[in-house]
Design a protein around this motif. Structure first.
Motif, PDB file in Angstrom:
ATOM      1  N   TRP A  80      29.698  16.142  78.931  1.00  0.00           N
ATOM      2  CA  TRP A  80      29.617  17.181  77.976  1.00  0.00           C
ATOM      3  C   TRP A  80      28.319  17.715  77.878  1.00  0.00           C
ATOM      4  N   ILE A  81      27.260  16.503  78.357  1.00  0.00           N
ATOM      5  CA  ILE A  81      26.619  16.803  77.664  1.00  0.00           C
ATOM      6  C   ILE A  81      25.343  17.804  78.999  1.00  0.00           C
ATOM      7  N   SER A  82      26.476  17.599  80.349  1.00  0.00           N
ATOM      8  CA  SER A  82      25.737  18.837  80.954  1.00  0.00           C
ATOM      9  C   SER A  82      26.154  20.693  80.756  1.00  0.00           C
ATOM     10  N   ALA A  83      27.531  20.632  80.063  1.00  0.00           N
ATOM     11  CA  ALA A  83      27.769  21.758  79.889  1.00  0.00           C
ATOM     12  C   ALA A  83      26.693  22.175  78.560  1.00  0.00           C
ATOM     13  N   ALA A  84      26.676  21.690  77.502  1.00  0.00           N
ATOM     14  CA  ALA A  84      25.722  21.903  76.763  1.00  0.00           C
ATOM     15  C   ALA A  84      24.706  22.096  76.770  1.00  0.00           C
ATOM     16  N   PHE A  86      23.882  23.465  79.512  1.00  0.00           N
ATOM     17  CA  PHE A  86      24.123  24.716  80.112  1.00  0.00           C
ATOM     18  C   PHE A  86      23.895  26.166  79.639  1.00  0.00           C
ATOM     19  N   ALA A  87      24.382  25.601  78.259  1.00  0.00           N
ATOM     20  CA  ALA A  87      25.138  26.841  77.830  1.00  0.00           C
ATOM     21  C   ALA A  87      23.721  27.069  76.825  1.00  0.00           C
ATOM     22  N   PHE A  89      20.160  26.929  77.737  1.00  0.00           N
ATOM     23  CA  PHE A  89      19.504  26.758  78.312  1.00  0.00           C
ATOM     24  C   PHE A  89      20.174  28.491  79.186  1.00  0.00           C
ATOM     25  N   ALA A  90      21.512  28.619  79.261  1.00  0.00           N
ATOM     26  CA  ALA A  90      21.460  30.047  79.647  1.00  0.00           C
ATOM     27  C   ALA A  90      21.181  31.338  78.343  1.00  0.00           C
ATOM     28  N   LEU A  91      20.952  31.180  77.568  1.00  0.00           N
ATOM     29  CA  LEU A  91      20.609  31.552  76.001  1.00  0.00           C
ATOM     30  C   LEU A  91      19.243  33.007  77.087  1.00  0.00           C
ATOM     31  N   VAL A  92      18.408  31.821  77.527  1.00  0.00           N
ATOM     32  CA  VAL A  92      17.055  31.803  77.400  1.00  0.00           C
ATOM     33  C   VAL A  92      16.863  33.268  77.632  1.00  0.00           C
ATOM     34  N   PRO A  93      17.469  33.270  79.318  1.00  0.00           N
ATOM     35  CA  PRO A  93      17.000  34.514  79.477  1.00  0.00           C
ATOM     36  C   PRO A  93      17.509  35.623  79.278  1.00  0.00           C
TER      37      PRO A  93
END
Length: 146
Positions: A80-84, A86-87, A89-93
């Motif tokens: 869950w921590i990994s998924a959160a 990832f989601a 920091f996917a917003l950064v680009p």
């Protein structure tokens, strides 16, 4: 993470069997651990006996195996921590795409993405007590390579 938890459980199960089959040998083994840490043999045996009387398996798991039974790895929590993260920091680009001028978008996205990887690598190292620079470099180069 799941394999780590499986390994911890297997080690604990093996220790349970050893304690059931050879309690005196296990007590001596625990005492020798304390001798190696600096106690004299007599005191080490007293400590081993007292700790074993309180929580025999816990003493062996903690001092012989180096596992804290109260903080075994939790694969579901890690997922869950990994998924959160990832989601998030996917917003950064995506944000960079929206705010950068058209001619700078590709290099800006690349630079910000690599900087984010470096920051995440350093943060992970900080949480784990590892050297920050090496972890940041490893994660950044791994991300750049892919």
């Amino acid at each position: 993470m799941s394999s780590q938890r499986d390994a911890e459980k297997a080690d604990i199960d093996l220790e349970k069997r050893e304690l059931a089959g050879q309690p005196n040998a296990e007590l001596n083994e625990l005492a020798m651990i304390y001798v190696k840490r600096g106690l004299d043999k007599e005191l080490a045996m007293k400590v081993a006996v007292q700790l074993s009387a309180h929580d025999r398996l816990g003493a062996h798991v903690r001092d012989e195996l180096g596992i804290d039974p109260t903080s075994l790895s939790r694969p579901l929590q890690a997922a869950w921590i990994s998924a959160a993260s990832f989601a998030t920091f996917a917003l950064v680009p995506i944000v960079v795409l929206l705010v950068a001028p058209a001619e700078w978008r590709v290099p800006a996205i690349a630079a910000v993405s690599l900087a984010s990887l470096a920051a995440l690598g350093a943060f992970g190292a900080h949480l784990g007590g590892a050297p920050l620079g090496r972890a940041a470099l490893r994660v950044t180069l791994g991300g750049a390579w892919r």
